[in-house]
Scaffold this motif. Sequence first.
Motif, PDB file in Angstrom:
ATOM      1  N   GLU A 183       0.740  -1.085   0.019  1.00  0.00           N
ATOM      2  CA  GLU A 183      -0.075   0.068  -0.192  1.00  0.00           C
ATOM      3  C   GLU A 183       0.868   1.116   0.020  1.00  0.00           C
ATOM      4  O   GLU A 183       0.715   2.068  -0.595  1.00  0.00           O
ATOM      5  N   GLU A 184       1.990   1.275   0.796  1.00  0.00           N
ATOM      6  CA  GLU A 184       3.037   2.260   0.816  1.00  0.00           C
ATOM      7  C   GLU A 184       3.470   2.520  -0.698  1.00  0.00           C
ATOM      8  O   GLU A 184       3.868   3.661  -1.133  1.00  0.00           O
ATOM      9  N   VAL A 185       3.951   1.519  -1.087  1.00  0.00           N
ATOM     10  CA  VAL A 185       4.441   1.538  -2.589  1.00  0.00           C
ATOM     11  C   VAL A 185       3.696   2.191  -3.567  1.00  0.00           C
ATOM     12  O   VAL A 185       4.154   3.083  -4.478  1.00  0.00           O
ATOM     13  N   GLY A 186       2.433   2.052  -3.446  1.00  0.00           N
ATOM     14  CA  GLY A 186       1.282   2.627  -4.207  1.00  0.00           C
ATOM     15  C   GLY A 186       1.387   4.145  -4.280  1.00  0.00           C
ATOM     16  O   GLY A 186       0.735   4.788  -4.698  1.00  0.00           O
ATOM     17  N   ARG A 187       2.054   4.584  -3.112  1.00  0.00           N
ATOM     18  CA  ARG A 187       1.858   6.281  -2.799  1.00  0.00           C
ATOM     19  C   ARG A 187       3.170   6.916  -3.471  1.00  0.00           C
ATOM     20  O   ARG A 187       3.402   8.068  -3.390  1.00  0.00           O
ATOM     21  N   VAL A 188       4.185   5.896  -3.805  1.00  0.00           N
ATOM     22  CA  VAL A 188       5.333   6.588  -4.157  1.00  0.00           C
ATOM     23  C   VAL A 188       5.466   6.794  -5.740  1.00  0.00           C
ATOM     24  O   VAL A 188       4.949   6.202  -6.498  1.00  0.00           O
ATOM     25  N   PRO A 189       6.296   8.062  -6.167  1.00  0.00           N
ATOM     26  CA  PRO A 189       6.254   8.127  -7.747  1.00  0.00           C
ATOM     27  C   PRO A 189       7.239   6.952  -8.104  1.00  0.00           C
ATOM     28  O   PRO A 189       8.436   7.075  -7.919  1.00  0.00           O
ATOM     29  N   LEU A 190       6.610   6.242  -9.151  1.00  0.00           N
ATOM     30  CA  LEU A 190       7.319   4.898  -9.388  1.00  0.00           C
ATOM     31  C   LEU A 190       7.901   5.006 -10.905  1.00  0.00           C
ATOM     32  O   LEU A 190       7.137   5.527 -11.763  1.00  0.00           O
ATOM     33  N   CYS A 191       8.743   4.343 -11.139  1.00  0.00           N
ATOM     34  CA  CYS A 191       9.424   4.105 -12.218  1.00  0.00           C
ATOM     35  C   CYS A 191       9.562   2.787 -12.775  1.00  0.00           C
ATOM     36  O   CYS A 191       9.985   2.073 -11.741  1.00  0.00           O
ATOM     37  N   LEU A 192       8.659   2.032 -13.645  1.00  0.00           N
ATOM     38  CA  LEU A 192       8.333   0.587 -14.125  1.00  0.00           C
ATOM     39  C   LEU A 192       8.900  -0.062 -15.052  1.00  0.00           C
ATOM     40  O   LEU A 192       8.750   0.826 -15.959  1.00  0.00           O
ATOM     41  N   LYS A 234      14.335  11.109  -6.696  1.00  0.00           N
ATOM     42  CA  LYS A 234      13.127  11.634  -6.992  1.00  0.00           C
ATOM     43  C   LYS A 234      12.071  10.603  -7.535  1.00  0.00           C
ATOM     44  O   LYS A 234      10.932  10.754  -7.514  1.00  0.00           O
ATOM     45  N   TRP A 235      12.596   9.568  -7.671  1.00  0.00           N
ATOM     46  CA  TRP A 235      11.685   8.289  -8.423  1.00  0.00           C
ATOM     47  C   TRP A 235      12.077   7.123  -7.224  1.00  0.00           C
ATOM     48  O   TRP A 235      13.068   7.110  -6.480  1.00  0.00           O
ATOM     49  N   ALA A 236      11.185   6.146  -7.541  1.00  0.00           N
ATOM     50  CA  ALA A 236      11.495   4.697  -6.722  1.00  0.00           C
ATOM     51  C   ALA A 236      11.047   3.622  -7.691  1.00  0.00           C
ATOM     52  O   ALA A 236      10.303   3.963  -8.746  1.00  0.00           O
ATOM     53  N   SER A 237      11.389   2.489  -7.559  1.00  0.00           N
ATOM     54  CA  SER A 237      11.030   1.278  -8.437  1.00  0.00           C
ATOM     55  C   SER A 237      10.798   0.029  -7.772  1.00  0.00           C
ATOM     56  O   SER A 237      11.181  -0.029  -6.530  1.00  0.00           O
ATOM     57  N   VAL A 238      10.319  -0.880  -8.255  1.00  0.00           N
ATOM     58  CA  VAL A 238       9.936  -2.234  -7.747  1.00  0.00           C
ATOM     59  C   VAL A 238      10.883  -3.084  -8.361  1.00  0.00           C
ATOM     60  O   VAL A 238      10.553  -3.355  -9.865  1.00  0.00           O
TER      61      VAL A 238
END
Length: 302
Positions: A183-192, A234-238
């Motif tokens: 759920e917290e991951v879904g609040r992060v500005p992601l690059c996937l 500025k970004w995060a990823s999974v």
Amino acid sequence: MIERLEFILALARERHFGRAAQFCNVSQQTLSAGVKQLEERLGVMLVQRGSRFQGFTPEGERVLEWARRIVGDTRAMRQEVASLRRGLSGMLRLAAIPTATPIVAALTTPFRAHHPEVRFSVQSKTSGEIGRLLADLEIDAGITYLENEPLGRVTAVPLYRERYRLLTAVDGIFGTRDTVTWEEVGRVPLCLLTPDMQNRRIIDRHLTNVGRASEPLLESNSMIVLLTHVRTAKWASVMPAVLADSFRLSERVRSVPIVEPDVSHVIGLVVPEREPMTPLCASLIVEARAAAPTIADDIASL
């Protein structure tokens, strides 16, 4: 007959007479004549013709299935006869989903130690591409997901369970956390990864399951592109744990386990289901079964 069936396989692969002829190292006239002769021998039209290749007729689709089986068995026979005469040799063609490429060496290295005359070709492909390449006899084996989407007729050896990490800069969002939730991951500005990758579809599904829409600000089929964006803070990823570990992350980037729920998916080796199996595939299955416990333990410890 075998050569004409090879023409049909090349035509299915290229969807173009000229490129299929080039792939078979013959002239377009020779390929077209071979297909025509096969049609005359079988008494049916196989190809929908026009100004360009338009696809196979229903009869052609069935012949294509038989062509894959017959050509595959013929290649297996030739390979087995050759191996009896001079030992295992030739090219072993592998394809792996991008997230599993770090473990390929765990299979190819012991294989080469036991069979030094074998060479390898390794490609990075999506799970869908791996299925098609196996069906069209363009690769000998693949490393892909085993559970989520149809694999076709294959023999599979589970290798390890893929678990997931949030990649974020030390001074970025959740950069000091020991774990994060989906759920917290879904609040992060992601690059996937791009949606054609099964890994991306898995991530989308897990975010949806916790009530978060997957709306990445950047998509790429390159892991390097994703990592360089993460390093900006500025970004995060999974990414899967094995891939995150293979990058040997600098002090600027952290790999944070994603929990609640703690999910995983099985990655394994797949080869076409065929009896008898080609000597190369049979030997690769033996190596995979021997290496699987070590691979699984190493990845579980990440």
